[in-house]
Motif scaffolding. Structure first.
Motif, PDB file in Angstrom:
ATOM      1  N   ALA A  84       0.834  -1.194   0.000  1.00 47.88           N
ATOM      2  CA  ALA A  84       0.000   0.000   0.000  1.00 47.88           C
ATOM      3  C   ALA A  84       0.873   1.249   0.000  1.00 47.88           C
ATOM      4  CB  ALA A  84      -0.925  -0.011   1.210  1.00 47.88           C
ATOM      5  N   ASN A  85       2.097   1.122   0.539  1.00 47.35           N
ATOM      6  CA  ASN A  85       3.023   2.252   0.589  1.00 47.35           C
ATOM      7  C   ASN A  85       4.080   2.182  -0.511  1.00 47.35           C
ATOM      8  OD1 ASN A  85       1.791   3.179   3.003  1.00 47.35           O
ATOM      9  ND2 ASN A  85       2.977   1.674   4.162  1.00 47.35           N
ATOM     10  N   TYR A  86       3.998   1.177  -1.349  1.00 45.15           N
ATOM     11  CA  TYR A  86       4.997   0.991  -2.402  1.00 45.15           C
ATOM     12  C   TYR A  86       4.641   1.812  -3.630  1.00 45.15           C
ATOM     13  CZ  TYR A  86       7.538  -1.295  -6.199  1.00 45.15           C
ATOM     14  OH  TYR A  86       8.320  -1.548  -7.300  1.00 45.15           O
ATOM     15  N   GLN A  87       5.594   2.556  -4.149  1.00 47.46           N
ATOM     16  CA  GLN A  87       5.383   3.370  -5.326  1.00 47.46           C
ATOM     17  C   GLN A  87       6.159   2.781  -6.498  1.00 47.46           C
ATOM     18  OE1 GLN A  87       3.232   5.956  -5.552  1.00 47.46           O
ATOM     19  NE2 GLN A  87       2.666   5.516  -3.424  1.00 47.46           N
ATOM     20  N   PRO A  88       5.467   2.220  -7.500  1.00 54.24           N
ATOM     21  CA  PRO A  88       6.173   1.701  -8.674  1.00 54.24           C
ATOM     22  C   PRO A  88       6.989   2.790  -9.345  1.00 54.24           C
ATOM     23  CG  PRO A  88       3.893   0.952  -8.639  1.00 54.24           C
ATOM     24  CD  PRO A  88       4.017   1.998  -7.570  1.00 54.24           C
ATOM     25  N   ALA A  89       8.075   2.390  -9.952  1.00 53.75           N
ATOM     26  CA  ALA A  89       8.996   3.341 -10.572  1.00 53.75           C
ATOM     27  C   ALA A  89       8.599   3.630 -12.022  1.00 53.75           C
ATOM     28  CB  ALA A  89      10.419   2.790 -10.523  1.00 53.75           C
ATOM     29  N   ASN A  90       9.154   4.689 -12.543  1.00 57.50           N
ATOM     30  CA  ASN A  90       9.067   5.040 -13.968  1.00 57.50           C
ATOM     31  C   ASN A  90       7.631   5.246 -14.458  1.00 57.50           C
ATOM     32  OD1 ASN A  90      11.954   4.562 -14.199  1.00 57.50           O
ATOM     33  ND2 ASN A  90      11.469   2.375 -14.179  1.00 57.50           N
ATOM     34  N   PHE A 146      -3.877 -10.468 -10.115  1.00 58.47           N
ATOM     35  CA  PHE A 146      -2.692 -10.662 -10.950  1.00 58.47           C
ATOM     36  C   PHE A 146      -1.826  -9.409 -10.988  1.00 58.47           C
ATOM     37  CE2 PHE A 146      -0.672 -10.918 -15.270  1.00 58.47           C
ATOM     38  CZ  PHE A 146       0.218 -11.918 -14.955  1.00 58.47           C
ATOM     39  N   GLY A 147      -2.435  -8.251 -11.173  1.00 56.61           N
ATOM     40  CA  GLY A 147      -1.662  -7.016 -11.159  1.00 56.61           C
ATOM     41  C   GLY A 147      -0.965  -6.802  -9.832  1.00 56.61           C
ATOM     42  N   ARG A 148      -1.671  -7.086  -8.737  1.00 60.03           N
ATOM     43  CA  ARG A 148      -1.079  -6.965  -7.398  1.00 60.03           C
ATOM     44  C   ARG A 148       0.102  -7.916  -7.239  1.00 60.03           C
ATOM     45  NH1 ARG A 148      -4.795  -9.468  -3.425  1.00 60.03           N
ATOM     46  NH2 ARG A 148      -3.539 -11.308  -3.919  1.00 60.03           N
ATOM     47  N   ASN A 149      -0.055  -9.153  -7.734  1.00 54.25           N
ATOM     48  CA  ASN A 149       1.023 -10.128  -7.585  1.00 54.25           C
ATOM     49  C   ASN A 149       2.286  -9.716  -8.333  1.00 54.25           C
ATOM     50  OD1 ASN A 149      -0.595 -11.723  -5.981  1.00 54.25           O
ATOM     51  ND2 ASN A 149      -1.127 -13.172  -7.589  1.00 54.25           N
ATOM     52  N   LEU A 150       2.128  -9.204  -9.542  1.00 51.39           N
ATOM     53  CA  LEU A 150       3.313  -8.769 -10.287  1.00 51.39           C
ATOM     54  C   LEU A 150       3.945  -7.544  -9.636  1.00 51.39           C
ATOM     55  CD1 LEU A 150       2.640  -9.335 -14.091  1.00 51.39           C
ATOM     56  CD2 LEU A 150       3.377 -10.928 -12.307  1.00 51.39           C
ATOM     57  N   LYS A 151       3.123  -6.669  -9.093  1.00 50.94           N
ATOM     58  CA  LYS A 151       3.683  -5.506  -8.389  1.00 50.94           C
ATOM     59  C   LYS A 151       4.496  -5.953  -7.180  1.00 50.94           C
ATOM     60  CE  LYS A 151       0.921  -2.780  -5.981  1.00 50.94           C
ATOM     61  NZ  LYS A 151      -0.045  -1.702  -5.640  1.00 50.94           N
ATOM     62  N   GLN A 152       4.011  -6.956  -6.465  1.00 50.57           N
ATOM     63  CA  GLN A 152       4.721  -7.416  -5.284  1.00 50.57           C
ATOM     64  C   GLN A 152       5.975  -8.206  -5.645  1.00 50.57           C
ATOM     65  OE1 GLN A 152       1.706  -9.317  -2.845  1.00 50.57           O
ATOM     66  NE2 GLN A 152       0.793  -7.349  -2.293  1.00 50.57           N
ATOM     67  N   ILE A 153       5.961  -8.887  -6.777  1.00 57.11           N
ATOM     68  CA  ILE A 153       7.192  -9.534  -7.249  1.00 57.11           C
ATOM     69  C   ILE A 153       8.237  -8.474  -7.561  1.00 57.11           C
ATOM     70  CG2 ILE A 153       8.204 -10.784  -9.208  1.00 57.11           C
ATOM     71  CD1 ILE A 153       5.705 -12.527  -9.246  1.00 57.11           C
ATOM     72  N   ALA A 154       7.824  -7.409  -8.240  1.00 55.88           N
ATOM     73  CA  ALA A 154       8.754  -6.315  -8.527  1.00 55.88           C
ATOM     74  C   ALA A 154       9.290  -5.711  -7.240  1.00 55.88           C
ATOM     75  CB  ALA A 154       8.060  -5.243  -9.366  1.00 55.88           C
ATOM     76  N   GLN A 155       8.425  -5.567  -6.240  1.00 55.84           N
ATOM     77  CA  GLN A 155       8.829  -5.011  -4.948  1.00 55.84           C
ATOM     78  C   GLN A 155       9.903  -5.879  -4.297  1.00 55.84           C
ATOM     79  OE1 GLN A 155       5.639  -4.762  -2.175  1.00 55.84           O
ATOM     80  NE2 GLN A 155       6.775  -3.575  -0.655  1.00 55.84           N
ATOM     81  N   LEU A 197      10.374  -2.329 -13.231  1.00 60.48           N
ATOM     82  CA  LEU A 197      11.716  -2.860 -12.981  1.00 60.48           C
ATOM     83  C   LEU A 197      12.791  -2.088 -13.748  1.00 60.48           C
ATOM     84  CD1 LEU A 197      11.076  -6.709 -12.870  1.00 60.48           C
ATOM     85  CD2 LEU A 197      11.628  -5.186 -10.974  1.00 60.48           C
ATOM     86  N   GLY A 198      12.439  -1.467 -14.858  1.00 60.80           N
ATOM     87  CA  GLY A 198      13.388  -0.629 -15.566  1.00 60.80           C
ATOM     88  C   GLY A 198      14.676  -1.358 -15.919  1.00 60.80           C
ATOM     89  N   ASP A 199      15.813  -0.811 -15.508  1.00 64.98           N
ATOM     90  CA  ASP A 199      17.115  -1.394 -15.835  1.00 64.98           C
ATOM     91  C   ASP A 199      17.296  -2.795 -15.257  1.00 64.98           C
ATOM     92  OD1 ASP A 199      17.727   0.907 -17.187  1.00 64.98           O
ATOM     93  OD2 ASP A 199      18.949   1.778 -15.586  1.00 64.98           O
ATOM     94  N   ARG A 200      16.553  -3.114 -14.228  1.00 67.86           N
ATOM     95  CA  ARG A 200      16.680  -4.442 -13.633  1.00 67.86           C
ATOM     96  C   ARG A 200      16.199  -5.544 -14.576  1.00 67.86           C
ATOM     97  NH1 ARG A 200      17.304  -4.888  -7.913  1.00 67.86           N
ATOM     98  NH2 ARG A 200      17.561  -2.854  -6.924  1.00 67.86           N
ATOM     99  N   MET A 201      15.438  -5.176 -15.593  1.00 72.29           N
ATOM    100  CA  MET A 201      14.976  -6.180 -16.547  1.00 72.29           C
ATOM    101  C   MET A 201      16.144  -6.802 -17.315  1.00 72.29           C
ATOM    102  SD  MET A 201      11.750  -6.840 -16.368  1.00 72.29           S
ATOM    103  CE  MET A 201      11.704  -7.876 -17.822  1.00 72.29           C
TER     104      MET A 201
END
Length: 435
Positions: free
Chosen positions: A252-258, A267-276, A325-329
């Motif tokens: 809830a406090n996580y801000q996706p980058a870029n 599904f969207g929540r799960n991918l966001k949390q994997i990125a986190q 994920l940006g450059d981490r990809m």
């Protein structure tokens, strides 16, 4: 998540996640391994694989449409997608190469394809002829096509085959954003099932609970307090104090980058949390997510409809993950899969029945994207599998094998252990991975 003290997070946070995720119950061995993980550095350079299972048999002929194959339109007069043209409107596909086109609902993925970060593998799947969801998913996750006696999953065997220092394994090495450990991660290697990072299973008074197989909640401290104290030498209280810190790190406090924006839904929540978790540098090497709703027997639709709605959310989540994920990809590979595809001919309910071959996606900085890979068998009547389905010309194990060999540097000599009863051969790799 980066606000959480790394040593405490690795030493005790993993303990919280596994128990809150309704996954297997880990004893002292897991706690000991978690303590060892605390000695890792501030950043872990492991390659990461994200596996996404589209459960229910997605229609690969609608994901990547062979609009250049006239037999496609002969078999799907009501649910086909129009070839790209100025008059096709929203029902027209997005051209990829003059023969194949993306479903218009997959538009968020088109820029990634054009930039060379996304590839499709058509006519992919298992040679097994079963049209049972359960059997086909079980076999694919086991990495076999017939032997139901294989006890562990191919991802678990991959973890045991990676040439790395065992002492540097993170407790977060393998995570699944599911209520229980999926078939592909079951086996000797430890893995975590994390239902949701936002809900650690904590009661209103701040205590920790664990949802067991029956759904009942059990007090965490009463079950694990003594084990934590024994294995981590007096740090049991610190373990539970760390949970209060983890509360502040919820998504809830996580801000996706870029500027990435994940769609609503599981599904969207799960991918966001994997990125986190990846960006928290906790050593994620394999992540697993699943999304269902692909069993479109009736009213499948074409450019609009139930399949389009599912594909829209699916593509938005994948595109957001890549952007976040940006450059981490550069060190991440995403592979999507489904147990089989749909029949070539539409049925009487304007849907499609269980089929055979389907379409996989691969995405990442190491992917040679901008191409539809595979030997296209065509949809001509004499080329169909059992006179009704898209034939499989790329075995799913050759896709998985290429990722294992080239992303994780697993030696070819280890492939028989990874994929029993199948001779993985680099000559059959589609070469979607940059060497």
């Amino acid at each position: 998540m980066m606000n959480v003290n790394r040593r405490i997070f690795l030493k005790q946070g993993a303990l919280a996640f596994v128990c809150m995720g309704a996954g297997p119950l880990w004893g002292p061995r897991f706690l000991r391994d978690t303590a060892f993980a605390a000695e890792l550095g501030s950043s872990i350079g492991n390659k990461t694989l994200i596996c996404i299972f589209q459960r229910g048999a997605v229609d690969g002929l609608s994901m990547v449409v062979p609009y250049g194959d006239s037999h496609y339109y002969e078999n799907r007069h009501e649910i086909s997608l129009a070839a790209p043209s100025s008059t096709a409107g929203d029902n027209g596909v997005l051209d990829l190469d003059g023969y194949f086109g993306l479903h218009p609902a997959l538009a968020p993925l088109l820029p990634l394809y054009k930039q060379g970060h996304l590839a499709a593998i058509q006519a992919c799947g298992s040679p097994n002829s079963s049209r049972s969801h359960f059997d086909s998913q079980d076999l694919m996750e086991s990495g076999v096509d017939e032997d139901k006696g294989v006890a562990d999953g191919w991802l678990n065997r991959l973890l045991g085959s990676c040439p790395e220092d065992a002492a540097k394994k993170s407790a977060f090495r393998a995570v699944s954003m599911t209520p229980v450990i999926p078939r592909s991660l079951q086996g000797e290697q430890d893995s975590l099932a994390i239902r949701d990072l936002d809900t650690f299973g904590m009661a209103g008074d701040g205590s920790v609970t664990m949802a067991g197989p029956t759904g009942t909640a059990t007090g965490f401290e009463s079950m694990y307090g003594s084990a934590v104290d024994t294995v981590l030498h007096g740090t049991a209280r610190e373990s539970f104090d760390a949970l209060d810190m983890l509360k502040q790190a919820r998504t809830a406090n996580y801000q996706p980058a870029n500027g990435a924006s994940y769609p609503l839904g599981t599904f969207g929540r799960n991918l966001k949390q994997i990125a986190q978790l990846i960006k928290a540098n906790v050593g994620v090497q394999v992540a697993f997510a699943e999304v269902d709703g692909w069993d479109t027997h009736a009213n499948q639709g074409n450019g609009k409809g139930q399949l389009a709605l599912r594909l829209g959310a699916f593509s938005q989540a994948l595109a957001a993950l890549h952007q976040d994920l940006g450059d981490r990809m550069a060190d991440v590979v995403v592979v999507t899969m489904s147990e089989f595809g749909r029949a070539v001919r539409q049925n009487g309910n304007r849907g499609t029945d269980h089929g055979h071959g389907t379409c996989f996606f691969t995405m990442g900085g190491s992917i040679k994207g901008g191409k539809v890979y595979g030997d296209w068998p065509t949809l001509a009547p004499d080329k169909l599998f059992q006179n009704r389905d898209l034939a499989v010309t790329t075995d799913f194990r050759d896709v998985f094998g290429e990722i294992c060999a080239r992303h994780f540097n697993v030696p070819m000599s280890a492939m028989p252990q990874l994929f029993p009863h199948y001779a993985v051969d680099a000559q059959r790799f589609r070469n979607f991975y940059k060497v």
